[in-house]
Design a protein around this motif. Structure first.
Motif, mmCIF file in Angstrom:
data_model
loop_
_atom_site.group_PDB
_atom_site.id
_atom_site.type_symbol
_atom_site.label_atom_id
_atom_site.label_comp_id
_atom_site.label_asym_id
_atom_site.label_seq_id
_atom_site.Cartn_x
_atom_site.Cartn_y
_atom_site.Cartn_z
ATOM 1 N N THR A 168 0.812 -1.219 0.000
ATOM 2 C CA THR A 168 0.000 0.000 0.000
ATOM 3 C C THR A 168 0.845 1.267 0.000
ATOM 4 O OG1 THR A 168 -0.153 0.058 2.421
ATOM 5 C CG2 THR A 168 -1.825 -1.222 1.223
ATOM 6 N N ALA A 169 2.115 1.161 0.387
ATOM 7 C CA ALA A 169 3.009 2.322 0.419
ATOM 8 C C ALA A 169 4.416 1.864 0.045
ATOM 9 C CB ALA A 169 2.999 2.985 1.792
ATOM 10 N N PRO A 170 4.671 1.553 -1.232
ATOM 11 C CA PRO A 170 5.996 1.064 -1.643
ATOM 12 C C PRO A 170 7.073 2.114 -1.375
ATOM 13 C CG PRO A 170 4.359 0.712 -3.378
ATOM 14 C CD PRO A 170 3.737 1.624 -2.369
ATOM 15 N N PRO A 171 8.156 1.736 -0.737
ATOM 16 C CA PRO A 171 9.220 2.707 -0.477
ATOM 17 C C PRO A 171 9.953 3.056 -1.772
ATOM 18 C CG PRO A 171 9.921 0.516 0.189
ATOM 19 C CD PRO A 171 8.474 0.400 -0.201
ATOM 20 N N PRO A 172 10.428 4.296 -1.910
ATOM 21 C CA PRO A 172 11.193 4.676 -3.105
ATOM 22 C C PRO A 172 12.562 3.993 -3.090
ATOM 23 C CG PRO A 172 11.166 6.469 -1.521
ATOM 24 C CD PRO A 172 10.251 5.422 -0.976
ATOM 25 N N LEU A 173 12.881 3.284 -4.144
ATOM 26 C CA LEU A 173 14.122 2.503 -4.195
ATOM 27 C C LEU A 173 15.214 3.158 -5.024
ATOM 28 C CD1 LEU A 173 12.640 -1.093 -4.656
ATOM 29 C CD2 LEU A 173 13.245 0.096 -2.536
ATOM 30 N N HIS A 174 14.920 4.308 -5.641
ATOM 31 C CA HIS A 174 15.914 4.970 -6.492
ATOM 32 C C HIS A 174 16.705 6.041 -5.747
ATOM 33 C CE1 HIS A 174 14.804 2.739 -9.910
ATOM 34 N NE2 HIS A 174 13.729 3.406 -10.255
ATOM 35 N N ARG A 175 16.571 6.087 -4.422
ATOM 36 C CA ARG A 175 17.319 7.086 -3.649
ATOM 37 C C ARG A 175 18.567 6.515 -3.000
ATOM 38 N NH1 ARG A 175 12.280 9.906 -0.315
ATOM 39 N NH2 ARG A 175 11.088 10.621 -2.155
ATOM 40 N N HIS A 176 18.684 5.192 -2.962
ATOM 41 C CA HIS A 176 19.809 4.545 -2.293
ATOM 42 C C HIS A 176 20.543 3.618 -3.256
ATOM 43 C CE1 HIS A 176 17.157 5.668 1.081
ATOM 44 N NE2 HIS A 176 18.263 5.725 1.808
ATOM 45 N N ASP A 177 21.763 3.240 -2.858
ATOM 46 C CA ASP A 177 22.508 2.189 -3.551
ATOM 47 C C ASP A 177 22.196 0.853 -2.893
ATOM 48 O OD1 ASP A 177 23.638 4.192 -5.060
ATOM 49 O OD2 ASP A 177 25.600 4.109 -4.071
ATOM 50 N N TYR A 178 22.269 -0.209 -3.698
ATOM 51 C CA TYR A 178 22.052 -1.559 -3.181
ATOM 52 C C TYR A 178 23.189 -2.450 -3.662
ATOM 53 C CZ TYR A 178 17.454 0.172 -1.967
ATOM 54 O OH TYR A 178 16.432 0.916 -1.435
ATOM 55 N N TRP A 179 23.908 -3.039 -2.686
ATOM 56 C CA TRP A 179 25.048 -3.905 -2.973
ATOM 57 C C TRP A 179 24.640 -5.364 -2.792
ATOM 58 C CZ3 TRP A 179 30.091 -2.482 -4.379
ATOM 59 C CH2 TRP A 179 30.354 -1.101 -4.386
ATOM 60 N N TYR A 180 24.756 -6.137 -3.855
ATOM 61 C CA TYR A 180 24.540 -7.580 -3.797
ATOM 62 C C TYR A 180 25.893 -8.274 -3.660
ATOM 63 C CZ TYR A 180 19.558 -7.657 -5.051
ATOM 64 O OH TYR A 180 18.191 -7.529 -5.056
ATOM 65 N N ARG A 181 25.907 -9.385 -2.923
ATOM 66 C CA ARG A 181 27.172 -10.091 -2.677
ATOM 67 C C ARG A 181 26.954 -11.601 -2.715
ATOM 68 N NH1 ARG A 181 29.942 -9.064 3.049
ATOM 69 N NH2 ARG A 181 28.088 -10.263 3.692
ATOM 70 N N LEU A 182 27.912 -12.306 -3.314
ATOM 71 C CA LEU A 182 27.892 -13.772 -3.350
ATOM 72 C C LEU A 182 29.310 -14.296 -3.237
ATOM 73 C CD1 LEU A 182 26.337 -16.478 -3.852
ATOM 74 C CD2 LEU A 182 26.944 -16.195 -6.262
ATOM 75 N N GLN A 183 29.499 -15.279 -2.359
ATOM 76 C CA GLN A 183 30.765 -16.014 -2.275
ATOM 77 C C GLN A 183 30.575 -17.365 -2.961
ATOM 78 O OE1 GLN A 183 31.351 -15.904 2.035
ATOM 79 N NE2 GLN A 183 32.961 -14.363 1.772
ATOM 80 N N PHE A 184 31.518 -17.733 -3.831
ATOM 81 C CA PHE A 184 31.397 -18.990 -4.560
ATOM 82 C C PHE A 184 32.783 -19.530 -4.864
ATOM 83 C CE2 PHE A 184 31.794 -15.692 -7.690
ATOM 84 C CZ PHE A 184 32.483 -16.246 -8.757
ATOM 85 N N SER A 185 32.839 -20.812 -5.178
ATOM 86 C CA SER A 185 34.114 -21.475 -5.436
ATOM 87 C C SER A 185 34.354 -21.586 -6.927
ATOM 88 C CB SER A 185 34.130 -22.864 -4.795
ATOM 89 O OG SER A 185 33.107 -23.678 -5.354
ATOM 90 N N GLY A 186 35.612 -21.801 -7.288
ATOM 91 C CA GLY A 186 35.988 -21.966 -8.684
ATOM 92 C C GLY A 186 37.356 -21.382 -8.941
#
Length: 350
Positions: free
Chosen positions: A73-91
């Motif tokens: 009912t009140a979606p927060p604005p998502l274009h005002r902040h940065d978002y960092w995704y992170r994944l640890q994986f082998s190889g």
């Protein structure tokens, strides 16, 4: 996705490109919200920050919803902040990283080294990387869109009245969430399509191959053009076959035309034309390529002409010379926060 010329967009129908042999990069993804442009390098990220689980492919809105931090009912604005995704994986060793859709201003870092930047939500990107052993760390930073747009100085000649903000035309992203009165203000941010880790070329010759098809009419004959984009060392030649609706087969050769590309054409005599279902049969021709004994399925093509009919000041389309009525359509999504439009989900929705 938009095109300046709608006729050009229609001409691109039935000319698919297919990526072959993907392997989704999976694991325990997490993400962290930061102030816009507050963090320039992954080393500056706080380990004690509020990292939340994330689904990839997925969006920030979808991850917040899964964490019970989302209000429809009140979606927060998502274009005002940065978002960092992170994944640890082998190889270890040489690999190919393919990002099939990053929304939208994105930077990709592997083991602390920036390997990609993009500002196009709909384009896939592929980079060659060297993995450093059992522990690799992938970071993707989605930069705040609104501050980035404010930094664009290009004038808006034709200001779209329906889009907020109008400067959104400076970047290739979805208009969903930016049309007040049409849909809720849910902003698309995140790795909304698959991220794939491809094996080195040579272990499986069909991996890292992308097919680009086009078709055209030459009188009563059809011409099929195929270009194969191959990651890594490309063979000097190959072959491909065109199979018609009646199972007749025509063969052609592929020759190396660039360091990572094979190309060729096949003439199909007296082709069956593709028609809308209201006027005939949607005849399609299947394309398969052969590389060193390995078969690559490249997709389908159809043959038809399309032209604008402006007689009397009106506008209509002619398919294969026949005037047809085209009904308008609005493309949306049944899952605005997650953009998870699988074939099965859309079929149930419709």
């Amino acid at each position: 996705m938009t095109a300046r010329d709608p006729m050009l967009a229609l001409q691109r129908l039935l000319q698919p490109g297919v990526a072959v042999g993907p392997s989704r990069l999976e694991g325990d993804w997490t993400f962290l919200e930061t102030f816009a442009n507050a963090v320039a390098h992954p080393d500056e990220l706080s380990e004690s920050g509020n990292w939340l689980p994330a689904q990839v492919p997925g969006t920030v809105a979808g991850a917040l919803r899964a964490a019970n931090r989302w209000d429809d009912t009140a979606p927060p604005p998502l274009h005002r902040h940065d978002y960092w995704y992170r994944l640890q994986f082998s190889g270890s060793g040489g690999r190919l990283l393919r990002f099939n859709g990053l929304a939208t201003i994105a930077e990709v870092w592997l083991n602390g080294v920036q390997v990609l930047t993009t500002r196009h939500m709909f384009v896939a990107h592929q980079v060659e990387v060297q993995l450093e052993g059992p522990d690799n760390v992938l970071h993707i930073c989605f930069r705040a869109l609104h501050p980035w747009l404010r930094g664009q100085r290009s004038p808006v000649r034709w200001k779209p009245r329906m889009i907020v903000p109008p400067t959104l035309r400076a970047v290739r992203t979805t208009l969903l969430g930016h049309m007040p009165g049409w849909c809720p203000p849910v902003h698309a941010v995140g790795p909304w399509r698959d991220i794939e880790l491809l094996d080195p070329v040579g272990t499986e010759p069909t991996r890292g191959v992308r097919a680009e098809l086009s078709s055209r009419l030459d009188g009563k004959d059809g011409i099929v053009s195929l270009r194969l984009h191959i990651a890594g060392l490309t063979p000097a030649h190959g072959a491909f076959a065109v199979t018609g609706p009646d199972h007749a087969i025509w063969h052609g050769e592929l020759q190396r035309v660039a360091p990572n590309m094979l190309a060729g054409e096949v003439r199909v005599p007296a082709v069956q034309r593709w028609w809308p279902h209201t006027h005939g049969e949607p005849a399609l021709y299947g394309i398969e390529a052969s590389l060193g004994g390995n078969v690559v399925s490249c997709g389908n093509v159809g043959f038809r002409t399309i032209a604008a009919d402006r007689d009397g000041g009106a506008f209509a389309l002619r398919i294969n010379g026949e005037r047809v009525f085209c009904r308008g359509a609005c493309v949306s999504t049944h899952d605005l926060p997650g953009l998870a439009d699988t074939d099965e989900a859309v079929a149930r929705w419709l």
